[in-house]
Scaffold this active site. Structure first.
Site, PDB file in Angstrom:
ATOM      1  N   CYS A   1       0.813  -1.227   0.000  1.00  0.00           N
ATOM      2  CA  CYS A   1       0.000   0.000   0.000  1.00  0.00           C
ATOM      3  C   CYS A   1       0.842   1.269   0.000  1.00  0.00           C
ATOM      4  CB  CYS A   1      -0.962  -0.007   1.177  1.00  0.00           C
ATOM      5  SG  CYS A   1      -1.970  -1.489   1.243  1.00  0.00           S
TER       6      CYS A   1
ATOM      7  N   HIS B   1      -2.686   6.906   3.390  1.00  0.00           N
ATOM      8  CA  HIS B   1      -3.228   5.642   2.895  1.00  0.00           C
ATOM      9  C   HIS B   1      -4.556   5.382   3.604  1.00  0.00           C
ATOM     10  CE1 HIS B   1      -3.914   1.636   1.721  1.00  0.00           C
ATOM     11  NE2 HIS B   1      -3.509   1.068   2.842  1.00  0.00           N
TER      12      HIS B   1
ATOM     13  N   ASN C   1     -10.301   0.007   1.192  1.00  0.00           N
ATOM     14  CA  ASN C   1      -8.837   0.027   1.086  1.00  0.00           C
ATOM     15  C   ASN C   1      -8.439  -0.452  -0.305  1.00  0.00           C
ATOM     16  OD1 ASN C   1      -6.099  -0.478   1.149  1.00  0.00           O
ATOM     17  ND2 ASN C   1      -6.110  -1.406   3.189  1.00  0.00           N
TER      18      ASN C   1
HETATM   19  N1  COA Z   1     -17.990  -8.002  11.605  1.00  0.00           N
HETATM   20  C1  COA Z   1     -18.296  -8.216  12.878  1.00  0.00           C
HETATM   21  N2  COA Z   1     -17.418  -8.661  13.790  1.00  0.00           N
HETATM   22  C2  COA Z   1     -16.148  -8.870  13.358  1.00  0.00           C
HETATM   23  C3  COA Z   1     -15.757  -8.654  12.036  1.00  0.00           C
HETATM   24  C4  COA Z   1     -16.740  -8.207  11.133  1.00  0.00           C
HETATM   25  N3  COA Z   1     -16.472  -7.958   9.844  1.00  0.00           N
HETATM   26  N4  COA Z   1     -14.451  -8.940  11.916  1.00  0.00           N
HETATM   27  C5  COA Z   1     -14.026  -9.316  13.117  1.00  0.00           C
HETATM   28  N5  COA Z   1     -15.063  -9.292  14.000  1.00  0.00           N
HETATM   29  C6  COA Z   1     -15.047  -9.610  15.420  1.00  0.00           C
HETATM   30  C7  COA Z   1     -13.862 -10.438  15.832  1.00  0.00           C
HETATM   31  O1  COA Z   1     -14.096 -11.807  15.580  1.00  0.00           O
HETATM   32  C8  COA Z   1     -13.772 -10.116  17.306  1.00  0.00           C
HETATM   33  O2  COA Z   1     -14.721 -10.878  17.986  1.00  0.00           O
HETATM   34  P1  COA Z   1     -14.385 -11.482  19.440  1.00  0.00           P
HETATM   35  O3  COA Z   1     -14.113 -10.304  20.331  1.00  0.00           O
HETATM   36  O4  COA Z   1     -15.629 -12.231  19.781  1.00  0.00           O
HETATM   37  O5  COA Z   1     -13.178 -12.342  19.257  1.00  0.00           O
HETATM   38  C9  COA Z   1     -14.216  -8.658  17.376  1.00  0.00           C
HETATM   39  O6  COA Z   1     -14.953  -8.411  16.165  1.00  0.00           O
HETATM   40  C10 COA Z   1     -13.076  -7.666  17.469  1.00  0.00           C
HETATM   41  O7  COA Z   1     -12.141  -8.011  16.464  1.00  0.00           O
HETATM   42  P2  COA Z   1     -10.807  -7.190  16.298  1.00  0.00           P
HETATM   43  O8  COA Z   1      -9.962  -7.850  15.247  1.00  0.00           O
HETATM   44  O9  COA Z   1     -10.207  -6.959  17.659  1.00  0.00           O
HETATM   45  O10 COA Z   1     -11.374  -5.821  15.761  1.00  0.00           O
HETATM   46  P3  COA Z   1     -10.588  -4.496  15.511  1.00  0.00           P
HETATM   47  O11 COA Z   1     -11.151  -3.419  16.310  1.00  0.00           O
HETATM   48  O12 COA Z   1      -9.097  -4.696  15.579  1.00  0.00           O
HETATM   49  O13 COA Z   1     -10.952  -4.184  13.989  1.00  0.00           O
HETATM   50  C11 COA Z   1      -9.934  -4.365  11.830  1.00  0.00           C
HETATM   51  C12 COA Z   1     -10.603  -5.108  12.984  1.00  0.00           C
HETATM   52  C13 COA Z   1      -9.496  -5.364  10.789  1.00  0.00           C
HETATM   53  C14 COA Z   1     -10.956  -3.396  11.230  1.00  0.00           C
HETATM   54  C15 COA Z   1      -8.717  -3.565  12.378  1.00  0.00           C
HETATM   55  O14 COA Z   1      -7.923  -4.408  13.199  1.00  0.00           O
HETATM   56  C16 COA Z   1      -7.861  -3.012  11.296  1.00  0.00           C
HETATM   57  O15 COA Z   1      -8.292  -2.171  10.522  1.00  0.00           O
HETATM   58  N6  COA Z   1      -6.588  -3.415  11.261  1.00  0.00           N
HETATM   59  C17 COA Z   1      -5.679  -2.943  10.262  1.00  0.00           C
HETATM   60  C18 COA Z   1      -5.915  -3.684   8.977  1.00  0.00           C
HETATM   61  C19 COA Z   1      -5.284  -2.991   7.806  1.00  0.00           C
HETATM   62  O16 COA Z   1      -5.108  -1.804   7.807  1.00  0.00           O
HETATM   63  N7  COA Z   1      -4.943  -3.763   6.787  1.00  0.00           N
HETATM   64  C20 COA Z   1      -4.397  -3.261   5.582  1.00  0.00           C
HETATM   65  C21 COA Z   1      -3.028  -2.748   5.758  1.00  0.00           C
HETATM   66  S1  COA Z   1      -2.532  -1.860   4.361  1.00  0.00           S
END
Ligand code: COA
Length: 314
Positions: A114, A238, A268
């Site tokens: 990215c 980004h 994204n």
């Molecule tokens: N819908 C509902 N619940 C979801 C879900 C979805 N799409 N995806 C995950 N969950 C759940 C998880 O299973 C977890 O449940 P649990 O507490 O029962 O285990 C809960 O939501 C929290 O998950 P978590 O991964 O801690 O959420 P988060 O706040 O970290 O958000 C992302 C998840 C992916 C949005 C976030 O971590 C993120 O944006 N990370 C960076 C990713 C990124 O930028 N990638 C590209 C890089 S260029």
């Protein structure tokens, strides 16, 4: 890491392309166990665009940038295509785009995940210092092809799109005042996609490291530009997660309101996200001659890149 200031080039124009097909969070609710509210709260995404080919989107965005710049396509010396989702493993998708545009010039793909567009922008300034006159830099992706549409932790994030810019030699000192590129390969397993497979991601690890990488790249490029964060008129980050941008801006001491955000409507789009956000700000009249812009990205690898430019384009 040492970097030296370079000069002699400016970004003339930007162009973009998005597929027609809109996939809303409500559409995703029909596919995986998720909700519109969860996706908006955790990422800031409302909808994204899906479809097309990387070369097709790249050519469309490039055509717009070329037309807006007024440059003669025959005078373009090099095409740099930043992408993590090329049409084929071989040849470089840049060569396909070159043919679609009818250009006769050098062409290469660049994969820095990215951060790719900012890497390409910095590389273009370097090529111009070595003698080229006009370079087309594109970021284009069809991440929907690499997405597991049954995996709710990734399919809510990734999407397709393209953005392009024309970089031209100038007699003056140029628009690039500071830059920084970085990578931390130790974090490879946090975000990867194997051949013939789909993207796998450890979201929380990426989140935490992304905020630190964005801050570091931004600070290093500001330092080289000899500018303080409050001299920045517009941040073009980004577009991975609204919360990542909010946290990075806070750490840098730059108001979030100075960030150009398109993630709510694009998701994204990896290499395409920074030029998409830049063009959106430009069309809204938020980019004016003399403005200091901070372009900053991070991605798998874990790469990061930042560039401080003073807008001297159309
Ligand atoms: N819908 C509902 N619940 C979801 C879900 C979805 N799409 N995806 C995950 N969950 C759940 C998880 O299973 C977890 O449940 P649990 O507490 O029962 O285990 C809960 O939501 C929290 O998950 P978590 O991964 O801690 O959420 P988060 O706040 O970290 O958000 C992302 C998840 C992916 C949005 C976030 O971590 C993120 O944006 N990370 C960076 C990713 C990124 O930028 N990638 C590209 C890089 S260029």
């Amino acid at each position: 890491m040492t970097s030296t200031a370079i000069s002699g080039a400016r970004m003339l124009s930007v162009g973009t392309a998005l597929p027609d097909k809109v996939v809303t969070n409500h559409d995703l609710e029909q596919m995986v166990d998720t909700s519109h509210q969860w996706i908006v709260e955790r990422s800031g995404i409302h909808e994204r665009r899906i479809g097309g080919s990387t070369s097709g989107l790249a050519a469309e965005a490039a055509q717009m940038a070329i037309e807006r710049s007024g440059v003669d396509p025959a005078s373009i010396d090099l095409l740099i295509l930043a992408t993590t989702s090329p049409d084929r493993q071989v040849p470089a998708t840049a060569s396909t785009v070159q043919e679609l545009l009818g250009l006769r010039c050098g062409a290469m793909d660049l994969n820095a995940a990215c951060s790719g567009f900012v890497y390409g922008l910095i590389a273009a300034h370097g090529f111009i210092q070595m003698g080229h006159s006009r370079i087309l830099v594109i970021g284009a992706e069809t991440l929907s092809r690499l997405t597991d549409w049954t995996d709710r932790s990734t399919c809510i994030l990734f999407a397709d799109g393209a953005g392009a810019a024309i970089i031209e030699k100038t007699d003056g000192p140029g628009d690039l005042h500071g830059w920084h590129v970085d990578s931390n390969g130790a974090l490879e397993e946090a975000l990867f996609c194997d051949f013939d497979d789909k993207i796998q991601m450890a979201g929380q690890a990426i989140f935490k490291n992304a905020v630190l990488a964005m801050e570091n790249a931004a600070r290093k490029s500001l330092e080289m530009a000899n500018l303080s964060p409050d001299a920045i008129d517009l941040v073009v980050p980004h577009q991975a997660n609204v919360r990542i941008v909010e946290a990075s801006c806070k750490r840098l001491g730059i108001p979030y309101e100075k960030a150009s955000m398109v993630i709510h409507k694009t998701g994204n789009t990896s290499s395409a996200s920074i030029p998409l956000a830049l063009e959106d700000a430009w069309t809204q009249g938020r980019v004016n001659k003399g403005d200091n812009l901070l372009l900053v990205g991070f991605g798998a690898g874990m790469t990061s890149a930042a560039a401080v430019i003073t807008w001297d384009g159309i």
